[in-house]
Enzyme design. Structure first.
Site, short mmCIF file in Angstrom:
data_model
loop_
_atom_site.label_atom_id
_atom_site.label_comp_id
_atom_site.label_asym_id
_atom_site.label_seq_id
_atom_site.Cartn_x
_atom_site.Cartn_y
_atom_site.Cartn_z
N SER A 21 0.80 -1.23 0.00
CA SER A 21 0.00 0.00 0.00
C SER A 21 0.84 1.28 0.00
O SER A 21 0.51 2.22 -0.74
CB SER A 21 -0.96 0.00 1.19
OG SER A 21 -1.89 -1.05 1.02
N THR A 66 -5.25 -3.59 7.99
CA THR A 66 -5.05 -4.93 7.45
C THR A 66 -4.89 -5.94 8.60
O THR A 66 -5.06 -5.60 9.77
CB THR A 66 -3.89 -4.94 6.42
OG1 THR A 66 -3.86 -6.22 5.80
CG2 THR A 66 -2.54 -4.65 7.05
N LYS A 70 -8.78 -6.07 11.06
CA LYS A 70 -9.95 -5.65 10.28
C LYS A 70 -11.27 -5.79 11.03
O LYS A 70 -12.20 -5.04 10.77
CB LYS A 70 -10.03 -6.47 8.98
CG LYS A 70 -8.98 -6.09 7.95
CD LYS A 70 -9.24 -6.92 6.69
CE LYS A 70 -8.30 -6.59 5.58
NZ LYS A 70 -8.71 -7.22 4.32
N ASN A 91 -11.62 -2.12 6.21
CA ASN A 91 -10.23 -2.01 5.73
C ASN A 91 -9.82 -0.56 5.46
O ASN A 91 -8.69 -0.30 5.07
CB ASN A 91 -9.99 -2.88 4.50
CG ASN A 91 -10.59 -2.29 3.24
OD1 ASN A 91 -11.45 -1.41 3.29
ND2 ASN A 91 -10.15 -2.77 2.09
N ASP A 106 -12.89 -3.63 -0.32
CA ASP A 106 -12.48 -4.84 -1.05
C ASP A 106 -13.49 -5.22 -2.15
O ASP A 106 -13.11 -5.50 -3.29
CB ASP A 106 -12.30 -6.03 -0.09
CG ASP A 106 -10.91 -6.05 0.52
OD1 ASP A 106 -10.00 -5.40 -0.02
OD2 ASP A 106 -10.74 -6.72 1.55
N GLY A 130 -14.42 -20.25 -1.15
CA GLY A 130 -13.94 -19.64 0.09
C GLY A 130 -15.08 -18.95 0.80
O GLY A 130 -16.06 -18.52 0.16
N ALA A 131 -14.96 -18.88 2.13
CA ALA A 131 -16.01 -18.23 2.92
C ALA A 131 -15.39 -17.35 4.00
O ALA A 131 -15.96 -17.14 5.06
CB ALA A 131 -16.93 -19.28 3.54
N ALA A 134 -12.51 -12.11 2.41
CA ALA A 134 -12.61 -11.62 1.03
C ALA A 134 -13.89 -12.14 0.38
O ALA A 134 -14.58 -11.40 -0.35
CB ALA A 134 -11.38 -12.07 0.23
N TYR A 228 -2.82 -12.41 -5.64
CA TYR A 228 -2.04 -11.54 -6.55
C TYR A 228 -0.55 -11.81 -6.50
O TYR A 228 0.22 -11.17 -7.22
CB TYR A 228 -2.33 -10.06 -6.26
CG TYR A 228 -2.09 -9.65 -4.83
CD1 TYR A 228 -3.15 -9.59 -3.93
CD2 TYR A 228 -0.82 -9.34 -4.36
CE1 TYR A 228 -2.96 -9.23 -2.61
CE2 TYR A 228 -0.61 -8.98 -3.05
CZ TYR A 228 -1.69 -8.92 -2.18
OH TYR A 228 -1.48 -8.56 -0.87
N GLY A 249 -5.98 -10.67 -9.47
CA GLY A 249 -6.13 -10.15 -8.11
C GLY A 249 -5.43 -8.81 -7.91
O GLY A 249 -5.88 -7.99 -7.11
P1 NAP Z 1 -9.45 -15.73 5.10
O1 NAP Z 1 -10.40 -14.82 5.80
O2 NAP Z 1 -8.41 -16.45 5.89
O3 NAP Z 1 -10.34 -16.83 4.30
C1 NAP Z 1 -9.74 -17.81 3.51
C2 NAP Z 1 -10.80 -18.81 3.02
O4 NAP Z 1 -10.14 -19.76 2.20
C3 NAP Z 1 -11.49 -19.59 4.14
O5 NAP Z 1 -12.79 -19.90 3.73
C4 NAP Z 1 -10.63 -20.86 4.21
O6 NAP Z 1 -11.30 -21.97 4.71
C5 NAP Z 1 -10.35 -21.07 2.74
N1 NAP Z 1 -9.17 -21.90 2.49
C6 NAP Z 1 -7.93 -21.72 3.01
N2 NAP Z 1 -7.10 -22.68 2.53
C7 NAP Z 1 -7.86 -23.49 1.75
C8 NAP Z 1 -7.58 -24.68 1.02
N3 NAP Z 1 -6.36 -25.21 0.98
N4 NAP Z 1 -8.59 -25.25 0.32
C9 NAP Z 1 -9.83 -24.72 0.34
N5 NAP Z 1 -10.16 -23.60 1.04
C10 NAP Z 1 -9.18 -23.00 1.73
O7 NAP Z 1 -8.65 -14.96 3.95
P2 NAP Z 1 -9.20 -13.76 3.03
O8 NAP Z 1 -8.86 -12.47 3.66
O9 NAP Z 1 -10.61 -14.06 2.69
O10 NAP Z 1 -8.24 -13.89 1.75
C11 NAP Z 1 -8.38 -14.95 0.82
C12 NAP Z 1 -7.39 -14.75 -0.33
O11 NAP Z 1 -7.75 -13.56 -1.04
C13 NAP Z 1 -5.94 -14.54 0.12
O12 NAP Z 1 -5.09 -15.18 -0.78
C14 NAP Z 1 -5.73 -13.05 0.05
O13 NAP Z 1 -4.39 -12.69 -0.22
C15 NAP Z 1 -6.62 -12.71 -1.14
N6 NAP Z 1 -7.10 -11.31 -1.10
C16 NAP Z 1 -6.80 -10.53 -2.15
C17 NAP Z 1 -7.23 -9.23 -2.17
C18 NAP Z 1 -6.92 -8.37 -3.37
O14 NAP Z 1 -7.04 -7.14 -3.27
N7 NAP Z 1 -6.55 -8.96 -4.48
C19 NAP Z 1 -7.98 -8.71 -1.09
C20 NAP Z 1 -8.28 -9.56 -0.02
C21 NAP Z 1 -7.81 -10.87 -0.02
P3 NAP Z 1 -11.27 -22.29 6.29
O15 NAP Z 1 -12.17 -21.28 6.94
O16 NAP Z 1 -11.76 -23.68 6.38
O17 NAP Z 1 -9.84 -22.14 6.73
#
Ligand code: NAP
Length: 286
Positions: A21, A66, A70, A91, A106, A130-131, A134, A228, A249
């Site tokens: 950032s 971050t 958050k 955020n 986001d 994913g849940a 994000a 990303y 991303g």
């Molecule tokens: P988070 O809150 O930790 O959520 C991650 C999700 O992915 C949870 O549902 C988790 O399941 C699931 N997961 C983790 N490992 C997995 C696997 N091996 N197989 C299947 N599901 C899996 O993270 P987040 O903040 O949502 O971020 C998710 C991704 O988006 C990250 O890579 C982050 O860098 C990216 N992101 C990018 C941006 C952008 O601006 N491009 C912004 C935000 C996030 P469980 O609950 O069972 O662990």
């Protein structure tokens, strides 16, 4: 040149050293020749309340928030935007004459990244893998635009809960939660218009991992990977090879920053300068 009049913007997190950032926002500040500076502050969990009081006391104009703050930050803010309240995370903090407003950029960043790639969301059937945070941000922001959302999570209970939450705020959208059993993913992905990976699968250092198998995608499906780092994940490489439209991303990262920048300054920042700075920062991480 920094002077006694220079306004301060910042990001708070723990750890914070890898945040891209400061590079993105300072590139926008330079391109616009504004008397602002964007700093990164490492705030351990026990110091969050003090850090937020510091934003007010020091007259910091705006801040990004971050991991891991958050969710916890919400209790220290004066007002929370309804979208951020639904998402359950903030955020971005905007300091309006000493009143701290919390928002979540986001989902809006994701929507702008999709629109930039000419993805027409109206009436789409989308799948979000994913849940977590994000997925919540995208689910709540995209729900009013699309006709159906399927949420796939390895813990089915989480996907069903998120689906219920989104449905409650968006009555006219069809929202359902599922497990990540291969038979379910195949069926949902084959029939969707847009597949979004909101899990960390494929992220550095696990670049060889992919959330989908090679033959689960159709060429007319658009694929958006929130990961990303690397810029082009295995999922995006696979989708591109099949002929799918892809969305990176990194574009979401840039646009969520741009939405925050505009809320602090009232100025729409130059996306190309921010993206270039993000690409350099990403390259320097290698
Ligand atoms: P988070 O809150 O930790 O959520 C991650 C999700 O992915 C949870 O549902 C988790 O399941 C699931 N997961 C983790 N490992 C997995 C696997 N091996 N197989 C299947 N599901 C899996 O993270 P987040 O903040 O949502 O971020 C998710 C991704 O988006 C990250 O890579 C982050 O860098 C990216 N992101 C990018 C941006 C952008 O601006 N491009 C912004 C935000 C996030 P469980 O609950 O069972 O662990």
């Amino acid at each position: 040149m920094i002077s006694a009049r220079t306004g301060v913007l910042c990001v708070i997190g723990n750890p914070i050293e890898h945040s891209m950032s400061p590079k993105m926002h300072n590139a926008a500040i330079t391109a616009l020749d504004l008397d602002l500076v964007y700093m990164a502050f490492n705030v351990p969990p026990g110091r969050l309340e003090g850090a937020i009081a510091g934003i007010k006391a020091l007259g910091i104009i705006g801040a990004n928030v971050t991991i891991p703050h958050k969710i916890n930050v919400m209790q220290y803010l004066d007002e929370i935007h309804p979208l951020a309240r639904n998402i359950g995370a903030v955020n971005t903090i905007t300091n309006v004459d000493g009143v701290l407003l919390g928002s979540n950029t986001d989902g809006l960043g994701a929507m702008k990244a999709l629109k930039e790639c000419n993805v027409e969301l109206d009436g789409m059937n989308i799948v979000i893998a994913g849940a977590g945070g994000a997925a919540r941000a995208l689910g709540f922001t995209l729900a009013p635009e699309v006709s159906r959302i399927s949420i796939l999570a390895r813990r089915e209970r989480k996907s069903k809960q998120l689906a219920r939450d989104i449905k409650m705020a968006n009555d006219s959208t069809d929202v359902e939660g599922f497990s990540m059993a291969p038979s379910i993913i195949t069926r949902q992905v084959r029939s969707c218009d847009l597949f979004i990976n909101a899990t960390p699968v494929g992220m550095h250092p696990n670049e060889s991992e992919c959330i989908l198998e090679n033959d689960w995608l159709q060429p007319n499906t658009c694929v958006f990977d929130l990961v990303y780092n690397p810029l082009e994940t295995k999922l995006l490489e696979m989708a591109k090879a099949i002929g799918c439209k892809i969305v990176h991303g990194l574009d979401m990262l840039v646009y969520q920053g741009a939405v925050a920048f505009e809320s602090w300054t009232g100025i729409c920042p130059p996306i190309s300068s921010m993206k270039q700075a993000a690409l350099v920062a990403l390259d320097n991480r290698k």
